[in-house]
Design a protein around this motif. Sequence first.
Motif, PDB file in Angstrom:
ATOM      1  N   LYS A  39       1.303   8.384   0.196  1.00  0.00           N
ATOM      2  CA  LYS A  39       1.881   7.173   0.805  1.00  0.00           C
ATOM      3  C   LYS A  39       0.816   6.110   1.027  1.00  0.00           C
ATOM      4  O   LYS A  39       1.058   4.921   0.822  1.00  0.00           O
ATOM      5  CB  LYS A  39       2.566   7.508   2.131  1.00  0.00           C
ATOM      6  CG  LYS A  39       3.744   8.417   2.000  1.00  0.00           C
ATOM      7  CD  LYS A  39       4.839   7.813   1.174  1.00  0.00           C
ATOM      8  CE  LYS A  39       5.983   8.780   1.047  1.00  0.00           C
ATOM      9  NZ  LYS A  39       7.010   8.333   0.119  1.00  0.00           N
ATOM     10  N   ALA A  40      -0.388   6.517   1.431  1.00  0.00           N
ATOM     11  CA  ALA A  40      -1.477   5.563   1.647  1.00  0.00           C
ATOM     12  C   ALA A  40      -1.874   4.887   0.341  1.00  0.00           C
ATOM     13  O   ALA A  40      -2.192   3.689   0.324  1.00  0.00           O
ATOM     14  CB  ALA A  40      -2.680   6.264   2.273  1.00  0.00           C
ATOM     15  N   LYS A  41      -1.851   5.637  -0.759  1.00  0.00           N
ATOM     16  CA  LYS A  41      -2.176   5.050  -2.059  1.00  0.00           C
ATOM     17  C   LYS A  41      -1.155   3.983  -2.445  1.00  0.00           C
ATOM     18  O   LYS A  41      -1.515   2.920  -2.952  1.00  0.00           O
ATOM     19  CB  LYS A  41      -2.237   6.137  -3.133  1.00  0.00           C
ATOM     20  CG  LYS A  41      -3.492   6.983  -3.056  1.00  0.00           C
ATOM     21  CD  LYS A  41      -3.450   8.175  -3.974  1.00  0.00           C
ATOM     22  CE  LYS A  41      -3.480   7.806  -5.420  1.00  0.00           C
ATOM     23  NZ  LYS A  41      -3.573   8.983  -6.300  1.00  0.00           N
ATOM     24  N   VAL A  42       0.123   4.239  -2.187  1.00  0.00           N
ATOM     25  CA  VAL A  42       1.175   3.274  -2.512  1.00  0.00           C
ATOM     26  C   VAL A  42       1.031   2.021  -1.655  1.00  0.00           C
ATOM     27  O   VAL A  42       1.112   0.889  -2.154  1.00  0.00           O
ATOM     28  CB  VAL A  42       2.570   3.906  -2.339  1.00  0.00           C
ATOM     29  CG1 VAL A  42       3.670   2.867  -2.455  1.00  0.00           C
ATOM     30  CG2 VAL A  42       2.773   5.005  -3.364  1.00  0.00           C
ATOM     31  N   HIS A  45      -1.916   0.065  -2.869  1.00  0.00           N
ATOM     32  CA  HIS A  45      -1.650  -0.545  -4.166  1.00  0.00           C
ATOM     33  C   HIS A  45      -0.838  -1.829  -4.027  1.00  0.00           C
ATOM     34  O   HIS A  45      -1.159  -2.847  -4.636  1.00  0.00           O
ATOM     35  CB  HIS A  45      -0.911   0.452  -5.060  1.00  0.00           C
ATOM     36  CG  HIS A  45      -0.572  -0.081  -6.403  1.00  0.00           C
ATOM     37  ND1 HIS A  45      -1.497  -0.151  -7.418  1.00  0.00           N
ATOM     38  CD2 HIS A  45       0.581  -0.578  -6.911  1.00  0.00           C
ATOM     39  CE1 HIS A  45      -0.923  -0.661  -8.490  1.00  0.00           C
ATOM     40  NE2 HIS A  45       0.339  -0.930  -8.208  1.00  0.00           N
ATOM     41  N   TYR A  46       0.236  -1.780  -3.251  1.00  0.00           N
ATOM     42  CA  TYR A  46       1.111  -2.938  -3.124  1.00  0.00           C
ATOM     43  C   TYR A  46       0.700  -3.898  -2.014  1.00  0.00           C
ATOM     44  O   TYR A  46       1.227  -4.999  -1.932  1.00  0.00           O
ATOM     45  CB  TYR A  46       2.559  -2.483  -2.895  1.00  0.00           C
ATOM     46  CG  TYR A  46       3.168  -1.879  -4.135  1.00  0.00           C
ATOM     47  CD1 TYR A  46       3.491  -2.672  -5.218  1.00  0.00           C
ATOM     48  CD2 TYR A  46       3.390  -0.513  -4.227  1.00  0.00           C
ATOM     49  CE1 TYR A  46       4.036  -2.133  -6.366  1.00  0.00           C
ATOM     50  CE2 TYR A  46       3.931   0.046  -5.366  1.00  0.00           C
ATOM     51  CZ  TYR A  46       4.253  -0.777  -6.435  1.00  0.00           C
ATOM     52  OH  TYR A  46       4.786  -0.234  -7.563  1.00  0.00           O
ATOM     53  N   GLY A  47      -0.219  -3.528  -1.154  1.00  0.00           N
ATOM     54  CA  GLY A  47      -0.585  -4.392  -0.044  1.00  0.00           C
ATOM     55  C   GLY A  47      -1.891  -5.132  -0.205  1.00  0.00           C
ATOM     56  O   GLY A  47      -2.191  -6.041   0.567  1.00  0.00           O
ATOM     57  N   PHE A  48      -2.694  -4.791  -1.225  1.00  0.00           N
ATOM     58  CA  PHE A  48      -4.022  -5.381  -1.338  1.00  0.00           C
ATOM     59  C   PHE A  48      -3.960  -6.873  -1.683  1.00  0.00           C
ATOM     60  O   PHE A  48      -4.586  -7.689  -1.009  1.00  0.00           O
ATOM     61  CB  PHE A  48      -4.850  -4.636  -2.395  1.00  0.00           C
ATOM     62  CG  PHE A  48      -6.243  -5.164  -2.531  1.00  0.00           C
ATOM     63  CD1 PHE A  48      -7.180  -4.909  -1.567  1.00  0.00           C
ATOM     64  CD2 PHE A  48      -6.599  -5.937  -3.627  1.00  0.00           C
ATOM     65  CE1 PHE A  48      -8.470  -5.400  -1.674  1.00  0.00           C
ATOM     66  CE2 PHE A  48      -7.879  -6.434  -3.747  1.00  0.00           C
ATOM     67  CZ  PHE A  48      -8.816  -6.165  -2.776  1.00  0.00           C
TER      68      PHE A  48
END
Length: 72
Positions: A39-42, A45-48
């Motif tokens: 979940k942290a990777k997702v 990925h979408y929040g950076f």
Amino acid sequence: MASKIALKPKGKSGKGSKGSEEKSTVQCLKEWSTWAVKKAKVVTHYGFIPLVIIIGMNSEPKPQLYQLLSPV
């Protein structure tokens, strides 16, 4: 696609053995940590890119959105 956490210990062991309780706790911890990392990777990925845009919009001098997104 969602992963399920098994609450029952797998394998052959006697009922009420302390080792199975420890093993199930460790197994649940491993499954939870794997779920959390995925979940942290997702989120990363979408929040950076939105985070970079928000930080750029709040900096001095205040750029317009098209200035932040243009390659020049």
